[in-house]
Design a protein around this motif. Structure first.
Motif, PDB file in Angstrom:
ATOM      1  N   ARG B  51       0.826  -1.207   0.000  1.00 55.44           N
ATOM      2  CA  ARG B  51       0.000   0.000   0.000  1.00 55.44           C
ATOM      3  C   ARG B  51       0.865   1.264   0.000  1.00 55.44           C
ATOM      4  NH1 ARG B  51      -2.437   2.793   4.217  1.00 55.44           N
ATOM      5  NH2 ARG B  51      -2.043   1.218   5.824  1.00 55.44           N
ATOM      6  N   VAL B  52       1.911   1.256   0.816  1.00 53.05           N
ATOM      7  CA  VAL B  52       2.764   2.447   0.935  1.00 53.05           C
ATOM      8  C   VAL B  52       3.516   2.686  -0.372  1.00 53.05           C
ATOM      9  CG1 VAL B  52       4.813   3.349   2.103  1.00 53.05           C
ATOM     10  CG2 VAL B  52       2.987   2.275   3.438  1.00 53.05           C
ATOM     11  N   ARG B  53       4.050   1.598  -0.942  1.00 54.88           N
ATOM     12  CA  ARG B  53       4.867   1.761  -2.154  1.00 54.88           C
ATOM     13  C   ARG B  53       4.009   2.040  -3.381  1.00 54.88           C
ATOM     14  NH1 ARG B  53       9.756  -2.284  -0.448  1.00 54.88           N
ATOM     15  NH2 ARG B  53      10.546  -0.845   1.123  1.00 54.88           N
ATOM     16  N   ALA B  54       2.786   1.530  -3.379  1.00 52.39           N
ATOM     17  CA  ALA B  54       1.881   1.851  -4.487  1.00 52.39           C
ATOM     18  C   ALA B  54       1.581   3.342  -4.513  1.00 52.39           C
ATOM     19  CB  ALA B  54       0.579   1.059  -4.346  1.00 52.39           C
ATOM     20  N   ASP B  55       1.724   3.950  -3.356  1.00 51.08           N
ATOM     21  CA  ASP B  55       1.478   5.384  -3.222  1.00 51.08           C
ATOM     22  C   ASP B  55       2.760   6.184  -3.463  1.00 51.08           C
ATOM     23  OD1 ASP B  55      -0.367   7.398  -2.691  1.00 51.08           O
ATOM     24  OD2 ASP B  55       0.226   7.554  -0.588  1.00 51.08           O
ATOM     25  N   GLY B  56       3.849   5.470  -3.819  1.00 57.02           N
ATOM     26  CA  GLY B  56       5.113   6.149  -4.088  1.00 57.02           C
ATOM     27  C   GLY B  56       5.801   6.660  -2.837  1.00 57.02           C
ATOM     28  N   ARG B  57       5.526   6.061  -1.689  1.00 52.78           N
ATOM     29  CA  ARG B  57       6.093   6.526  -0.421  1.00 52.78           C
ATOM     30  C   ARG B  57       7.057   5.494   0.136  1.00 52.78           C
ATOM     31  NH1 ARG B  57       3.130  10.859   1.591  1.00 52.78           N
ATOM     32  NH2 ARG B  57       1.495  11.388   0.119  1.00 52.78           N
TER      33      ARG B  57
END
Lengths: 68, 151
Positions: B51-57
């Motif tokens: 979820r975090v990486r899908a958001d580019g974070r």
């Protein structure tokens, strides 16, 4: 005893209804930052004479720094 | 007579405007990113990482149901076992800053303590207001310095 107000929404509502904002912090702190439109009367200087700056016909909303 | 109990701090925590000399300052509450990913303690790292990486974070803040900050999960924590919980891998009790701290003060603290990642901005009760990264803080400060120096 004054009525306690906790939310910024209530502050905005009271201001829309004509309340005056009274900042009782020191003059230097007031000069640095204060809520828009506030009048500054430092707590130590708050007496009948200084309070004459306030409009007796409008509610007064007083604040200091924080809960402390 | 009314007593605004939370006072100035409460007003600024809710992004209320200000008057006075401080209107020339950049406060971190002005520039903090309030869209940072958050999670709850029992969330699994595997799902959280996606979820975090899908958001580019690369950061997630663990909060309680009231939005109070409990911990911080940086990149390394997100590399943990997918079955681990956020609670098991987070850094608990991260250092936080109030929204009326100036960007200059925050940058000094970040430089003094060699903080290269995110700093958290919270209300006095610990409620998450946003994050500001070292890179964003440096870039904003450099840009505003340039603007102020311009004729």
């Amino acid at each position: 005893m004054p009525s306690q107000v906790f939310s910024t929404a209530d502050v905005r509502r009271l201001l829309e209804q004509g309340a005056q904002l009274l900042d009782v912090l020191g003059a230097d702190e007031f000069a640095h930052d204060h809520l828009p439109g506030a009048i500054n009367i430092p707590l130590k200087q708050l007496d009948a004479s200084s309070a004459a700056r306030l409009d007796r016909n409008r509610p007064v909303l007083v604040y200091c720094n924080d809960f402390g | 007579m009314f007593d605004y109990v939370p006072g100035k701090e409460g007003w600024y925590e809710d992004n209320g405007p200000r008057e006075g000399q401080a209107t020339d300052e950049i406060w971190i509450g002005d520039v903090a990113d309030s869209t940072v990913p958050t999670c709850h303690l029992k969330e699994r790292v595997g799902e959280l990482r996606d979820r975090v990486r899908a958001d580019g974070r690369d950061t997630c803040v663990a909060i309680d149901p009231q939005g109070i900050v409990l911990g911080l999960l940086r990149n390394r924590a997100l590399e943990a076992s997918p079955q681990a919980t956020a609670e098991e891998v987070m850094a608990p009790g991260p250092k936080t800053f109030r929204p009326n701290v100036t960007l200059q003060e925050l940058l000094k603290s970040m430089r003094d303590h060699d903080i290269q990642t995110n700093s958290l901005v919270t209300a006095a009760d610990g409620r998450l207001l946003g994050v500001i990264s070292r890179a964003d803080a440096e870039a904003t400060f450099a840009h505003e310095g340039t603007v102020e120096a311009a004729p």
